[in-house]
Design an enzyme around this catalytic site. Structure first.
Site, PDB file in Angstrom:
ATOM      1  N   ASP A   5     103.435  65.390 -28.401  1.00 13.55           N
ATOM      2  CA  ASP A   5     103.939  64.839 -27.128  1.00 13.55           C
ATOM      3  C   ASP A   5     105.357  64.314 -27.317  1.00 13.55           C
ATOM      4  OD1 ASP A   5     101.452  65.326 -26.214  1.00 13.55           O
ATOM      5  OD2 ASP A   5     100.847  63.248 -25.979  1.00 13.55           O
TER       6      ASP A   5
ATOM      7  N   CYS B 293     107.054  61.283 -25.268  1.00  5.94           N
ATOM      8  CA  CYS B 293     106.116  60.506 -24.452  1.00  5.94           C
ATOM      9  C   CYS B 293     106.581  59.046 -24.485  1.00  5.94           C
ATOM     10  CB  CYS B 293     104.711  60.624 -25.042  1.00  5.94           C
ATOM     11  SG  CYS B 293     103.476  59.820 -24.020  1.00  5.94           S
TER      12      CYS B 293
ATOM     13  N   PHE C 252      99.406  57.036 -17.098  1.00 10.28           N
ATOM     14  CA  PHE C 252      98.976  56.214 -15.965  1.00 10.28           C
ATOM     15  C   PHE C 252     100.156  55.611 -15.224  1.00 10.28           C
ATOM     16  CE2 PHE C 252      99.388  53.373 -19.604  1.00 10.28           C
ATOM     17  CZ  PHE C 252     100.085  52.302 -19.078  1.00 10.28           C
ATOM     18  N   ILE C 253      99.871  55.165 -13.991  1.00  8.59           N
ATOM     19  CA  ILE C 253     100.826  54.364 -13.220  1.00  8.59           C
ATOM     20  C   ILE C 253     100.091  53.079 -12.861  1.00  8.59           C
ATOM     21  CG2 ILE C 253     102.129  54.194 -11.042  1.00  8.59           C
ATOM     22  CD1 ILE C 253     102.458  57.237 -11.160  1.00  8.59           C
TER      23      ILE C 253
ATOM     24  N   ASN D  62     107.448  58.558 -29.039  1.00  7.43           N
ATOM     25  CA  ASN D  62     107.250  59.682 -29.981  1.00  7.43           C
ATOM     26  C   ASN D  62     108.582  60.395 -30.164  1.00  7.43           C
ATOM     27  OD1 ASN D  62     104.511  59.190 -29.866  1.00  7.43           O
ATOM     28  ND2 ASN D  62     103.986  61.054 -28.780  1.00  7.43           N
TER      29      ASN D  62
ATOM     30  N   PRO E 109     101.405  48.874 -23.805  1.00  6.46           N
ATOM     31  CA  PRO E 109     100.237  48.944 -22.916  1.00  6.46           C
ATOM     32  C   PRO E 109      98.937  48.745 -23.686  1.00  6.46           C
ATOM     33  CG  PRO E 109     101.002  51.155 -23.442  1.00  6.46           C
ATOM     34  CD  PRO E 109     101.898  50.207 -24.197  1.00  6.46           C
TER      35      PRO E 109
ATOM     36  N   SER F 205      95.156  48.852 -21.964  1.00  6.33           N
ATOM     37  CA  SER F 205      94.154  49.770 -21.402  1.00  6.33           C
ATOM     38  C   SER F 205      94.138  49.563 -19.898  1.00  6.33           C
ATOM     39  CB  SER F 205      92.757  49.475 -21.954  1.00  6.33           C
ATOM     40  OG  SER F 205      92.270  48.285 -21.359  1.00  6.33           O
TER      41      SER F 205
ATOM     42  N   HIS G  54     102.797  50.875 -30.109  1.00  8.99           N
ATOM     43  CA  HIS G  54     103.106  51.482 -28.798  1.00  8.99           C
ATOM     44  C   HIS G  54     101.929  51.331 -27.855  1.00  8.99           C
ATOM     45  CE1 HIS G  54     100.411  54.658 -29.898  1.00  8.99           C
ATOM     46  NE2 HIS G  54     100.786  55.487 -28.938  1.00  8.99           N
ATOM     47  N   GLY G  55     100.921  50.574 -28.265  1.00  9.91           N
ATOM     48  CA  GLY G  55      99.749  50.375 -27.421  1.00  9.91           C
ATOM     49  C   GLY G  55      98.720  49.582 -28.191  1.00  9.91           C
TER      50      GLY G  55
END
Ligand SMILES: Nc1nc2c(ncn2[C@@H]2O[C@H](COP(=O)(O)O)[C@@H](O)[C@H]2O)c(=O)[nH]1
Ligand SMILES: [Mn+2]
Length: 423
Positions: A119, A122, A176-177, A268, A305, A307, A329-330
C-alpha cells in the site's frame, strides 16, 4: 549461525525461551517449529525500547509483546546487511508480508519494495471544523453527514478503476472516514485512505522473504521514481477527499474547516532524511523506510488511529533518534480478520459501536474495535517518541466497504454455511 540475544537481563523467561527457539530455527529452518506462534513477551515494567542483539544490527522494540513471525521478519531485515545502525519496531507492530508492519530502518544503499509495503503512500488526513462543537452539532446532522459521505466518496469496490484507483476514492478494508470530537469538544474530520497503487499480489513475496534493490541500479532508480509517483498520487487523493468532506460539513452544518491546521501524512513510504548516527557522532542523509509508521520529528504533527469504536490521537513528535524519529501508525491488529469473524459475536460488535453513527453490518465485523490492540497501551509504549496533542473520540464512521462488497461477502458466507451443513 546467528548471535541473536537480548541485552536486558530483567527480561522474562519467555523471551529467553523464544531466543533459544529462534537460534534453533536459524540452524534447522524446521518448518514445524517455524509455524508455531511463540510470542515475544516481556514484563510490562521493562523500559522500552527492548534492545535485541542480532548477527546484524540490533532491533529497538517499542512493545512488550510481539508475534514470533514478526520478530523473525525483523531479524531477517536486521541481518540482511542493508540496514544501518539498528532496526526500529513500533508499538503497533504485527506480522506483514515480507516485512513487519511497524518497521522503520535506514539504508545507505538499498531500498526494499517489500519493506515499503504493497500500500504505497497509504496514510491519514485530519482537520478541525472551526466553531463546530459537540454542543452545537445537531443530532440529525450525524446521519445526514454519513449519508452524504457515502453518496459522494466511492468506497470499497466502487473505488476501483484500472490502471489506478480513481482519485477522490477511499479504498476498502480498514480505510475509513470519521467525524470526531476532541477534549475541548471541538469537531474534527479524519480519513485513512488507499494507496497510490497496490502492488500486484503475484509480485509479493512469501511472508519471510525480504528482497531489496540497490539504489544505484536501474531497477532501484525505476522503483524510486514509481514509488514517488504513488506517494504524490496518494497525498493528492487524500486532499481531494478532504475537500469533499469539508464541503459536506459546510453544507450540512454551515461550519467550515480550519485549513491552516490540516495534517496530511503517509505511513508507508521511503525518503531521504538526515539521521543522527550515534556510533560516529555525526549526522548523515540516509534512506528511511517506514512501513506502517508515522514520522515523529521534533514538533511534527502526526495522526494515530485506533479503531472504529476507539477513535484516534493527534500527536506531536519528540524527535527521538532511537526510533529513527518515528512512532506507531495505529493500534495494530490483535486478531486476524478470520479470528475476529469467528470469535467476536455480532452482539459484542454492535455493543462496542453503540452511540456512534456507523454501519454494523456483519460483513464489517472483522473491523470491530475488539480486533485491534489496546490503544492506551500502544500510546504508553511510545511516550518517549510522541506527545498527545488531542484525543479524538468518534461520532460518525464510514468504512471502506460498498453495498456491492457487502452483497459479495454475504453470498460467500452463505456458500460457506451451506458447505458445512452438507458435511
Ligand atoms: N479511528 C479509526 N481507526 C481505525 C479504524 N480502522 C482501523 N483503524 C486503525 O488504523 C490503523 C491503520 O492500519 P493500516 O496498517 O491499515 O494502515 C490500524 O492499525 C487501526 O489501529 C477506524 O475505523 N477508525
Ligand atoms: Mn494505512
Amino acid at each position: 549461525m546467528t548471535n541473536t540475544s537480548f541485552s536486558d537481563a530483567s527480561l522474562s523467561l519467555e523471551i529467553r525461551a523464544l531466543h533459544t527457539r529462534r537460534k534453533k530455527l536459524s540452524v534447522t529452518q524446521d518448518s514445524e517449529i517455524y509455524s508455531k506462534k511463540q510470542p515475544l513477551l516481556a514484563n510490562a515494567s521493562v523500559s522500552l525500547p527492548l534492545i535485541i542483539q542480532t548477527a546484524g544490527v540490533p532491533i529497538h522494540v517499542y512493545t512488550h509483546s510481539l508475534e514470533s513471525e514478526a520478530l523473525q521478519q525483523l531479524i531477517t531485515l536486521a541481518e540482511s546487511g542493508i540496514a544501518e545502525e539498528f532496526v526500529a519496531c513500533m508499538p503497533d507492530a504485527h506480522v506483514g508480508v515480507g516485512a513487519t508492519i511497524g518497521t522503520v530502518f535506514a539504508s545507505r544503499s538499498h531500498i526494499s519494495p517489500y519493506a515499503v509495503g504493497s500500500d504505497i503512500g497509504c496514510g491519514m488526513c485530519a482537520v478541525p471544523i472551526q466553531g463546530l462543537t459537540i454542543s452545537n452539532l445537531k443530532k440529525k446532522w450525524k446521519t445526514e453527514i454519513q449519508q452524504s459521505i457515502k453518496q459522494r466518496i466511492p468506497t470499497g469496490h466502487d473505488s476501483r478503476s484500472k490502471p489506478y484507483p480513481k482519485l477522490g476514492t477511499l479504498g476498502s478494508g480498514n480505510h475509513f472516514i470519521e467525524v470526531l470530537y476532541d477534549e475541548t469538544e471541538q469537531i474534527w474530520v479524519m480519513l485513512h485512505s488507499l494507496a497510490g497503487k497496490q502492488m500486484k499480489k503475484k509480485c509479493l513475496p512469501i511472508k519471510n522473504e525480504l528482497k531489496y534493490l540497490s539504489i544505484e541500479s536501474q531497477e532501484g532508480q525505476d522503483y524510486l521514481l514509481d514509488m514517488n509517483w504513488c506517494l504524490n498520487y496518494a497525498k493528492q487523493n487524500r486532499s481531494i477527499m478532504m475537500t469533499i468532506l469539508c464541503d459536506i460539513m459546510k453544507q450540512v452544518t454551515g461550519y467550515s474547516a480550519d485549513k491552516s491546521r490540516i495534517v496530511n501524512i503517509h505511513h508507508n513510504y521511503c525518503q531521504t532524511e538526515d539521521v543522527y548516527i550515534e556510533s560516529k557522532n555525526t549526522t548523515e542523509t540516509l534512506y528511511i523506510t517506514r512501513k506502517g509508521a508515522t514520522s515523529a520529528r521534533k514538533g511534527q504533527l502526526g495522526i494515530i488511529p485506533g479503531s472504529m469504536g476507539e477513535g484516534s490521537f493527534i500527536v506531536e513528535g519528540l524527535g527521538d533518534p532511537k526510533s529513527f524519529y518515528s512512532c506507531s501508525h495505529g493500534a495494530g491488529r490483535l486478531l486476524s480478520r478470520t479470528e475476529a469473524m469467528k470469535n467476536i459475536s455480532q452482539e459484542d460488535f454492535e455493543n462496542a459501536m453503540s452511540g456512534i453513527t456507523c454501519d454494523v453490518n456483519a460483513a464489517l465485523r472483522d473491523e470491530c474495535p475488539q480486533a485491534y490492540k489496546d490503544l492506551t497501551i500502544v500510546m504508553a509504549n511510545q511516550s518517549s517518541l510522541t506527545r498527545v496533542v488531542h484525543r479524538l473520540k468518534p461520532l460518525v464512521n464510514v468504512k471502506g466497504i460498498s453495498a456491492r462488497n457487502i452483497r459479495t461477502r454475504e453470498k460467500k458466507s452463505k456458500k460457506h454455511r451451506e458447505f458445512f451443513m452438507t458435511m
